[in-house]
Design a protein around this motif. Structure first.
Motif, short mmCIF file in Angstrom:
data_model
loop_
_atom_site.label_atom_id
_atom_site.label_comp_id
_atom_site.label_asym_id
_atom_site.label_seq_id
_atom_site.Cartn_x
_atom_site.Cartn_y
_atom_site.Cartn_z
N GLU A 101 -6.79 -3.55 5.19
CA GLU A 101 -5.38 -3.86 5.39
C GLU A 101 -5.19 -5.57 5.55
OE1 GLU A 101 -4.04 -1.86 9.10
OE2 GLU A 101 -4.58 0.13 7.90
N LEU A 102 -4.03 -6.10 5.16
CA LEU A 102 -4.08 -7.51 5.20
C LEU A 102 -4.03 -8.01 6.57
CD1 LEU A 102 -2.86 -10.33 4.02
CD2 LEU A 102 -0.60 -9.34 4.58
N PHE A 103 -3.38 -7.31 7.71
CA PHE A 103 -3.50 -7.71 9.14
C PHE A 103 -4.92 -7.76 9.46
CE2 PHE A 103 0.89 -7.72 11.05
CZ PHE A 103 1.46 -8.16 10.02
N ASP A 104 -5.64 -6.82 9.20
CA ASP A 104 -7.13 -6.99 9.80
C ASP A 104 -7.80 -8.17 9.07
OD1 ASP A 104 -6.73 -4.65 10.95
OD2 ASP A 104 -7.68 -3.48 9.59
N PHE A 105 -7.48 -8.46 7.79
CA PHE A 105 -8.11 -9.68 7.12
C PHE A 105 -7.90 -11.15 7.88
CE2 PHE A 105 -7.44 -12.91 3.72
CZ PHE A 105 -8.80 -13.09 3.52
N HIS A 135 15.49 -0.08 -8.70
CA HIS A 135 16.16 0.63 -7.90
C HIS A 135 15.31 1.86 -7.07
CE1 HIS A 135 19.71 -0.78 -9.87
NE2 HIS A 135 19.10 -0.50 -11.16
N ILE A 136 13.99 1.33 -6.69
CA ILE A 136 13.20 2.30 -5.81
C ILE A 136 13.21 1.47 -4.47
CG2 ILE A 136 11.07 2.74 -5.62
CD1 ILE A 136 10.73 3.06 -8.69
N ALA A 137 13.56 2.27 -3.63
CA ALA A 137 13.06 1.61 -2.01
C ALA A 137 11.82 2.45 -1.47
CB ALA A 137 14.42 1.65 -1.44
N HIS A 138 11.13 1.41 -0.79
CA HIS A 138 9.68 1.99 -0.16
C HIS A 138 10.14 2.89 1.09
CE1 HIS A 138 5.87 1.79 1.82
NE2 HIS A 138 5.51 1.59 0.68
N PHE A 139 11.07 2.17 1.91
CA PHE A 139 11.43 2.89 3.23
C PHE A 139 10.47 2.93 4.23
CE2 PHE A 139 15.36 4.67 0.90
CZ PHE A 139 16.09 3.58 1.24
N ASP A 140 9.15 2.39 3.90
CA ASP A 140 8.00 2.58 4.93
C ASP A 140 7.23 1.40 5.10
OD1 ASP A 140 6.56 3.96 6.98
OD2 ASP A 140 5.39 4.90 5.63
N LEU A 141 7.74 0.30 4.83
CA LEU A 141 7.18 -0.96 4.73
C LEU A 141 6.42 -1.57 6.10
CD1 LEU A 141 8.93 -3.44 2.42
CD2 LEU A 141 6.89 -2.11 1.89
N LYS A 142 5.39 -1.57 6.28
CA LYS A 142 4.82 -1.99 7.81
C LYS A 142 3.14 -2.40 7.30
CE LYS A 142 3.50 2.99 8.44
NZ LYS A 142 3.77 4.18 9.46
N PRO A 143 2.63 -3.01 8.34
CA PRO A 143 1.19 -3.49 8.07
C PRO A 143 0.20 -2.73 7.61
CG PRO A 143 2.16 -4.21 10.29
CD PRO A 143 3.07 -3.14 9.66
N GLU A 144 0.32 -1.28 8.01
CA GLU A 144 -0.67 -0.45 7.56
C GLU A 144 -0.56 -0.07 6.07
OE1 GLU A 144 1.05 1.35 10.79
OE2 GLU A 144 0.20 -0.58 11.01
N ASN A 145 0.66 -0.37 5.29
CA ASN A 145 1.03 -0.21 4.18
C ASN A 145 0.99 -1.13 3.16
OD1 ASN A 145 1.21 2.67 4.40
ND2 ASN A 145 3.27 2.62 4.86
N ILE A 146 0.02 -2.30 3.79
CA ILE A 146 -0.01 -3.69 2.89
C ILE A 146 -1.73 -3.90 2.89
CG2 ILE A 146 0.42 -6.33 2.69
CD1 ILE A 146 3.04 -5.41 4.30
N MET A 147 -2.25 -3.53 1.84
CA MET A 147 -3.75 -3.81 1.67
C MET A 147 -4.05 -4.76 0.61
SD MET A 147 -4.91 0.22 2.00
CE MET A 147 -6.53 -0.12 2.59
N LEU A 148 -5.10 -5.17 0.87
CA LEU A 148 -6.10 -6.07 -0.18
C LEU A 148 -6.78 -5.40 -1.31
CD1 LEU A 148 -6.82 -8.89 2.33
CD2 LEU A 148 -4.84 -8.94 0.84
N GLN A 149 -6.68 -5.72 -2.31
CA GLN A 149 -7.53 -5.13 -3.48
C GLN A 149 -8.90 -5.62 -3.10
OE1 GLN A 149 -7.17 -6.82 -7.38
NE2 GLN A 149 -7.13 -4.74 -8.25
N ASP A 150 -9.20 -6.95 -2.94
CA ASP A 150 -10.59 -7.30 -2.50
C ASP A 150 -10.40 -8.23 -1.49
OD1 ASP A 150 -13.15 -6.62 -3.55
OD2 ASP A 150 -11.96 -6.77 -5.59
#
Ligand code: ATP
Length: 361
Positions: A101-105, A135-150
């Protein structure tokens, strides 16, 4: 390209490896495609066997998630590679996020300038801009759903994951839902008013606020208090915690945490806001001099991680108790409570908000 549904089992084509994480309805495992040796993440989702069954997710809901993901192709959105289905589960073979996760990084860093934080934020915004353009909304944007590929690369690439609550927004069709996580949801969700792509932009405002200060703008002692803070728009930039933050950053957040959805900046507008895209050298210099409040941020992140695991453990404990008391039928309901900010179940609106998927849409 259309994604074919494989009739066989996932193990015929992929070697299944260790567990990477778990969600409400199953686990995510690392896997390797036998023919190419390439690694992916396999997300197993239990589906309901029949109408009467309370275990697992409605198949149609998983199909909706798949239907949205299969058409998405953007560097900042996790890709869906393959799909398997059996009577009781569906398996999504996804692009593997090795960087966590981005926040852990960020929490592991000594220090982070606003400029570096903006580099990450701009990637999130580009992903969201792409979604909203379709026209797509994610509706669950939060730190747990933002990850890093590497993460062991000079410029880590961000990917938005978990399209479990995402919706295709149709012209002229009103969409309402009571789903999400209290800290990150917009007032219109709580008021059960029509939702739009602007609903995601509120969450980005909250994420940015946390990223810069390590404080959650609306967090109360209980979920009910958090929700009421959101409705009141009760947040401030306490000098004590925002002393290292630039005025432009605050302006950026102020234009997202606006109660009226139509008045919030869109993702495209965010990307040309002078804090993200400076117009002058002076503006650019300010960003590199301002930094994020690392001490607070680390505290926030440690607490967040602790809560996630605490909620998982307490949900499992409740599950065991419930099983003893009344058999196994409450399993799904109990596990669905995992995202709460508080341990006890109450009859306040937050209980509704945590009941993801099974009762949404
Ligand atoms: P939730 O319970 O939050 O709705 P979910 O069932 O939709 O979760 P995900 O959030 O998609 O499941 O995944 C659960 C966890 O598995 C994530 O938090 C993450 O740790 C891990 N994970 C998911 N997708 C990937 C991936 N593509 N690569 C690596 N790890 C992943």
């Amino acid at each position: 390209a259309a994604l074919a549904l494989h009739p066989g089992s996932v193990e015929e084509l992929y070697e299944l490896l260790e567990t990477l994480g778990s969600g409400h309805f199953g686990v995510v495992r690392r896997c390797r495609r036998r023919s190419t040796g390439v690694f992916y993440a396999a997300k197993f989702i239990k589906t309901r066997r029949g109408r009467g069954s309370r275990r697992g997710l409605e198949r149609a809901q998983v199909e909706r998630e798949v239907g949205i993901l299969r058409d998405l192709q953007h560097p900042n959105i996790m890709r869906l590679h393959d799909l398997f289905a059996s009577k009781s589960q569906m398996v999504l073979v996804l692009e593997l996020m090795r960087g966590g996760e981005l926040f852990d990084f960020i929490a592991e860093k000594e220090m982070l300038s606003e400029e570096e934080a903006i580099g990450f934020l701009a990637q999130i915004l580009r992903g969201v801009q792409y979604l909203h353009a379709r026209h797509i909304a994610h509706f669950d944007l939060k730190p747990e759903n933002i990850m890093l590929q590497d993460k062991d690369v000079p410029e880590p690439q961000i990917k938005i994951i978990d399209f479990g609550l995402a919706q295709k927004l149709e012209d002229g069709v009103t969409f309402k839902s009571l789903c999400g996580t209290p800290q990150y949801i917009a007032p219109e969700v709580i008021n059960y008013e029509p939702l739009s792509s602007a609903t995601d932009m509120w969450s980005i405002g909250v994420i940015t606020y946390i990223l810069l200060s390590g404080l959650s703008p609306f967090q109360g002692e209980t979920d009910a208090e958090t929700l009421s803070n959101v409705l009141d728009g009760a947040y401030e930039f306490e000098e004590h915690h925002f002393s290292q933050t630039s005025e432009m950053a605050k302006d950026f957040i102020r234009q997202l945490l606006v109660k009226e959805p139509r008045e919030r900046m869109t993702a495209s507008e965010c990307l040309v806001h002078p804090w993200i895209k400076p117009l002058s050298r002076k503006q650019a210099a300010k960003r590199s001099r301002s930094s994020i409040n690392m001490k607070n941020f680390r505290k926030f992140n440690a607490r967040r991680k602790w809560k996630l695991s605490y909620n998982m453990v307490s949900a499992c404990n409740r599950l065991c108790r419930m099983r003893l008391l009344c058999g196994q039928r409450t399993e799904d309901e109990e596990l669905r409570g995992c995202e709460s900010e508080q341990e006890d179940e109450g009859s306040h609106p937050a209980t509704l908000l945590r009941r993801r998927r099974s009762s949404c849409s």
